[in-house]
Enzyme design. Structure first.
Site, PDB file in Angstrom:
ATOM      1  N   TYR A   1     -27.102  32.862 -17.118  1.00 42.40           N
ATOM      2  CA  TYR A   1     -28.449  31.987 -17.171  1.00 42.40           C
ATOM      3  C   TYR A   1     -29.281  31.663 -18.270  1.00 42.40           C
ATOM      4  O   TYR A   1     -29.948  30.631 -18.449  1.00 42.40           O
ATOM      5  CB  TYR A   1     -29.460  32.494 -16.124  1.00 42.40           C
ATOM      6  CG  TYR A   1     -30.371  31.696 -15.546  1.00 42.40           C
ATOM      7  CD1 TYR A   1     -30.102  30.897 -14.543  1.00 42.40           C
ATOM      8  CD2 TYR A   1     -31.760  31.870 -15.686  1.00 42.40           C
ATOM      9  CE1 TYR A   1     -31.012  29.962 -13.824  1.00 42.40           C
ATOM     10  CE2 TYR A   1     -32.615  31.127 -14.951  1.00 42.40           C
ATOM     11  CZ  TYR A   1     -32.325  30.309 -14.289  1.00 42.40           C
ATOM     12  OH  TYR A   1     -32.993  29.285 -13.718  1.00 42.40           O
TER      13      TYR A   1
ATOM     14  N   LYS B   1     -37.524  29.805 -17.618  1.00 40.51           N
ATOM     15  CA  LYS B   1     -38.295  30.162 -16.591  1.00 40.51           C
ATOM     16  C   LYS B   1     -39.136  31.133 -17.027  1.00 40.51           C
ATOM     17  O   LYS B   1     -40.348  31.310 -16.578  1.00 40.51           O
ATOM     18  CB  LYS B   1     -37.225  30.748 -15.416  1.00 40.51           C
ATOM     19  CG  LYS B   1     -36.246  29.892 -14.709  1.00 40.51           C
ATOM     20  CD  LYS B   1     -36.942  28.713 -14.284  1.00 40.51           C
ATOM     21  CE  LYS B   1     -36.185  27.987 -13.229  1.00 40.51           C
ATOM     22  NZ  LYS B   1     -36.804  26.685 -12.667  1.00 40.51           N
TER      23      LYS B   1
ATOM     24  N   ILE C   1     -33.777  22.377  -2.791  1.00 47.81           N
ATOM     25  CA  ILE C   1     -34.988  23.012  -2.264  1.00 47.81           C
ATOM     26  C   ILE C   1     -35.865  22.343  -2.197  1.00 47.81           C
ATOM     27  O   ILE C   1     -36.604  22.479  -1.091  1.00 47.81           O
ATOM     28  CB  ILE C   1     -35.376  24.003  -3.542  1.00 47.81           C
ATOM     29  CG1 ILE C   1     -33.924  25.229  -3.838  1.00 47.81           C
ATOM     30  CG2 ILE C   1     -36.674  24.929  -3.078  1.00 47.81           C
ATOM     31  CD1 ILE C   1     -34.012  26.050  -4.782  1.00 47.81           C
TER      32      ILE C   1
HETATM   33  P1  NAD Z   1     -31.234  20.129  -7.317  1.00 43.56           P
HETATM   34  O1  NAD Z   1     -30.266  19.775  -8.134  1.00 43.56           O
HETATM   35  O2  NAD Z   1     -31.207  19.810  -5.882  1.00 43.56           O
HETATM   36  O3  NAD Z   1     -32.849  19.957  -8.002  1.00 43.56           O
HETATM   37  C1  NAD Z   1     -32.995  19.782  -9.318  1.00 43.56           C
HETATM   38  C2  NAD Z   1     -33.739  18.435  -9.430  1.00 43.56           C
HETATM   39  O4  NAD Z   1     -34.060  18.522 -10.884  1.00 43.56           O
HETATM   40  C3  NAD Z   1     -33.175  17.479  -9.188  1.00 43.56           C
HETATM   41  O5  NAD Z   1     -33.711  16.649  -8.265  1.00 43.56           O
HETATM   42  C4  NAD Z   1     -33.256  16.449 -10.350  1.00 43.56           C
HETATM   43  O6  NAD Z   1     -33.203  15.241 -10.169  1.00 43.56           O
HETATM   44  C5  NAD Z   1     -34.500  17.006 -11.235  1.00 43.56           C
HETATM   45  N1  NAD Z   1     -34.438  16.962 -12.781  1.00 43.56           N
HETATM   46  C6  NAD Z   1     -33.816  17.227 -13.700  1.00 43.56           C
HETATM   47  N2  NAD Z   1     -33.945  16.730 -14.618  1.00 43.56           N
HETATM   48  C7  NAD Z   1     -35.224  15.871 -14.327  1.00 43.56           C
HETATM   49  C8  NAD Z   1     -36.188  15.167 -15.113  1.00 43.56           C
HETATM   50  N3  NAD Z   1     -35.804  14.718 -16.563  1.00 43.56           N
HETATM   51  N4  NAD Z   1     -37.101  14.545 -14.621  1.00 43.56           N
HETATM   52  C9  NAD Z   1     -37.291  14.497 -13.217  1.00 43.56           C
HETATM   53  N5  NAD Z   1     -36.658  15.332 -12.638  1.00 43.56           N
HETATM   54  C10 NAD Z   1     -35.526  15.952 -13.112  1.00 43.56           C
HETATM   55  O7  NAD Z   1     -31.322  21.976  -7.397  1.00 43.56           O
HETATM   56  P2  NAD Z   1     -32.446  23.086  -6.986  1.00 43.56           P
HETATM   57  O8  NAD Z   1     -31.622  24.177  -6.987  1.00 43.56           O
HETATM   58  O9  NAD Z   1     -33.022  22.596  -5.485  1.00 43.56           O
HETATM   59  O10 NAD Z   1     -33.623  23.041  -8.070  1.00 43.56           O
HETATM   60  C11 NAD Z   1     -34.721  22.899  -7.829  1.00 43.56           C
HETATM   61  C12 NAD Z   1     -35.500  23.894  -8.494  1.00 43.56           C
HETATM   62  O11 NAD Z   1     -35.179  25.184  -7.912  1.00 43.56           O
HETATM   63  C13 NAD Z   1     -35.118  24.065 -10.147  1.00 43.56           C
HETATM   64  O12 NAD Z   1     -36.446  24.413 -10.709  1.00 43.56           O
HETATM   65  C14 NAD Z   1     -34.271  25.402  -9.971  1.00 43.56           C
HETATM   66  O13 NAD Z   1     -34.336  26.048 -11.331  1.00 43.56           O
HETATM   67  C15 NAD Z   1     -34.974  26.058  -8.902  1.00 43.56           C
HETATM   68  N6  NAD Z   1     -34.438  27.359  -8.304  1.00 43.56           N
HETATM   69  C16 NAD Z   1     -32.905  27.107  -8.000  1.00 43.56           C
HETATM   70  C17 NAD Z   1     -32.307  28.288  -7.258  1.00 43.56           C
HETATM   71  C18 NAD Z   1     -30.926  27.992  -6.813  1.00 43.56           C
HETATM   72  O14 NAD Z   1     -30.156  28.823  -6.806  1.00 43.56           O
HETATM   73  N7  NAD Z   1     -30.474  26.824  -6.414  1.00 43.56           N
HETATM   74  C19 NAD Z   1     -32.977  29.473  -7.267  1.00 43.56           C
HETATM   75  C20 NAD Z   1     -33.986  29.564  -7.915  1.00 43.56           C
HETATM   76  C21 NAD Z   1     -34.860  28.572  -8.253  1.00 43.56           C
HETATM   77  O1  0WE Z   2     -32.138  27.633 -11.920  1.00 38.45           O
HETATM   78  C1  0WE Z   2     -31.205  27.079 -11.664  1.00 38.45           C
HETATM   79  C2  0WE Z   2     -29.953  26.240 -12.119  1.00 38.45           C
HETATM   80  C3  0WE Z   2     -30.534  24.996 -12.767  1.00 38.45           C
HETATM   81  C4  0WE Z   2     -29.890  24.115 -13.641  1.00 38.45           C
HETATM   82  C5  0WE Z   2     -28.497  24.140 -13.396  1.00 38.45           C
HETATM   83  C6  0WE Z   2     -27.622  23.190 -14.241  1.00 38.45           C
HETATM   84  C7  0WE Z   2     -26.119  22.826 -13.807  1.00 38.45           C
HETATM   85  C8  0WE Z   2     -25.839  21.497 -14.469  1.00 38.45           C
HETATM   86  C9  0WE Z   2     -30.226  23.656 -14.861  1.00 38.45           C
HETATM   87  N1  0WE Z   2     -29.565  22.760 -15.881  1.00 38.45           N
HETATM   88  C10 0WE Z   2     -28.164  22.707 -15.304  1.00 38.45           C
HETATM   89  N2  0WE Z   2     -27.411  21.785 -16.276  1.00 38.45           N
HETATM   90  C11 0WE Z   2     -26.311  21.497 -15.906  1.00 38.45           C
HETATM   91  O2  0WE Z   2     -25.654  20.673 -16.603  1.00 38.45           O
HETATM   92  N3  0WE Z   2     -30.662  28.143 -10.663  1.00 38.45           N
HETATM   93  C12 0WE Z   2     -31.366  29.209 -10.614  1.00 38.45           C
HETATM   94  C13 0WE Z   2     -29.370  28.123 -10.126  1.00 38.45           C
HETATM   95  C14 0WE Z   2     -28.502  29.096 -11.045  1.00 38.45           C
HETATM   96  O3  0WE Z   2     -28.144  28.567 -12.059  1.00 38.45           O
HETATM   97  C15 0WE Z   2     -27.223  29.769 -12.822  1.00 38.45           C
HETATM   98  C16 0WE Z   2     -27.422  30.784 -11.868  1.00 38.45           C
HETATM   99  C17 0WE Z   2     -28.227  30.465 -10.916  1.00 38.45           C
HETATM  100  C18 0WE Z   2     -28.548  31.407  -9.604  1.00 38.45           C
HETATM  101  C19 0WE Z   2     -26.773  29.649 -13.930  1.00 38.45           C
HETATM  102  C20 0WE Z   2     -26.139  30.718 -14.267  1.00 38.45           C
HETATM  103  C21 0WE Z   2     -26.109  32.168 -13.569  1.00 38.45           C
HETATM  104  C22 0WE Z   2     -26.679  31.992 -12.486  1.00 38.45           C
END
Ligand code: NAD
Ligand code: 0WE
Length: 260
Positions: free
Chosen positions: A160, A167, A22
């Site tokens: 979650y 969150k 993202i």
């Molecule tokens: P992503 O894996 O691309 O990004 C997650 C990032 O977190 C990675 O770049 C990773 O390096 C970083 N990270 C983890 N531990 C860290 C640390 N100790 N120090 C610095 N960086 C660290 O996945 P994404 O889905 O793009 O997630 C980005 C954000 O969006 C997160 O906060 C996630 O909760 C939020 N989000 C994701 C979704 C989804 O469905 N993908 C939906 C809503 C919110």
């Molecule tokens: O915020 C997130 C996921 C963030 C995340 C994902 C992982 C997977 C690998 C944080 N920590 C970890 N640790 C790991 O080891 N989302 C919003 C994406 C997400 O995650 C879910 C969801 C959705 C949507 C987990 C359960 C149910 C729905």
């Protein structure tokens, strides 16, 4: 000149891991609007993330590409030291990272170990305040802090679990920081995004089923893209949003309003 013009604004973007992140969607839209970028990567032993991020962001001509592990205080200090020396000022800070152990994202909530709980809250929520503390002295002309949240911090979403608690903490952190930094002209907001396939979400069992559920249920009958989240971030970062702070903006194709 359009108000959604980020020309001359300096933006620090955390959380890019690969081309599905993202944070990558946000970086591209901030760049498109004219912002100057600095990006961070999470360092690993083999330097794989650094290599990937360097290659990916090259077309956006970032001024800085720096390591940032939010659990490493010294690295955080160095990051802002370098940003301060290079830019002398910061206008936009994107917090786009989260982590919970697998134990926190499956099984019974009551089984979550103390260590997992602390770690998830530290990385996913405390880090926003920590970044804000370091950014504050650089945001001398006002600024915009933006983080990413998910509906699972407000309502129960199966599995979650621990991230939901993180969150909830993150969203309340947004409000307290908005109250603290408002007098200095710094706005703090979150984007609550719908589910998107990324590195983090793909590691979660059943994410595709959840995406299909959203496609069937959301008012727009689809999920959202990284670019749509990026556009919302560009808005919140811009003067178009000058009156908006402490808010959680849902970019989820409308899913959040549905009760049945
Ligand atoms: P992503 O894996 O691309 O990004 C997650 C990032 O977190 C990675 O770049 C990773 O390096 C970083 N990270 C983890 N531990 C860290 C640390 N100790 N120090 C610095 N960086 C660290 O996945 P994404 O889905 O793009 O997630 C980005 C954000 O969006 C997160 O906060 C996630 O909760 C939020 N989000 C994701 C979704 C989804 O469905 N993908 C939906 C809503 C919110
Ligand atoms: O915020 C997130 C996921 C963030 C995340 C994902 C992982 C997977 C690998 C944080 N920590 C970890 N640790 C790991 O080891 N989302 C919003 C994406 C997400 O995650 C879910 C969801 C959705 C949507 C987990 C359960 C149910 C729905």
């Amino acid at each position: 000149m359009a108000l959604l013009d980020l020309t001359g604004k300096k933006a620090l973007v955390t959380g890019i891991a690969n081309n599905r992140s993202i944070a990558w969607g946000i970086a591209q839209q901030l760049h498109q609007a004219g912002a100057e970028l600095a990006v961070t990567f999470l360092p690993d032993e083999k330097g794989r993330f650094e290599k990937k991020v360097r290659e990916l962001v090259e077309p956006l001509n970032p001024s800085l590409i720096l390591p940032c592990d939010v659990q490493n205080d010294e690295q955080m200090e160095d990051l802002f030291q370098t940003v301060g020396a290079q830019w002398g000022q910061l206008d936009i800070l994107i917090h786009c990272l989260a982590f919970a152990d697998k134990e926190g994202l499956t099984g019974d909530f009551s089984d979550i170990p103390r260590e997992s709980y602390g770690k998830a809250l530290e990385i996913s929520a405390y880090s926003l305040g920590h970044l804000a503390r370091l950014a504050k002295p650089l945001m001398t002309q006002g600024g915009s802090l933006i983080t990413l949240s998910y509906l699972g911090g407000v309502k129960v979403i199966p599995n979650y679990n621990l991230m939901g608690v993180a969150k909830a903490a993150l969203e309340m952190t947004v409000r307290y920081l908005a109250a603290e930094l408002g007098p200095q002209g710094v706005r703090v907001n979150a984007i609550s995004a719908g589910p998107i396939r990324t590195l983090a979400s793909s590691a979660v069992g059943g994410i595709l089923d959840m995406i299909h559920h959203v496609e069937a249920t959301a008012p727009l009958r689809r999920t959202v893209t990284q670019t749509e989240v990026g556009n919302a971030a560009a808005f919140l970062a811009s003067d178009l949003a000058s009156g908006v702070t402490g808010q959680i903006l849902y970019v989820d194709a409308g899913y959040e309003i549905m009760g049945m």
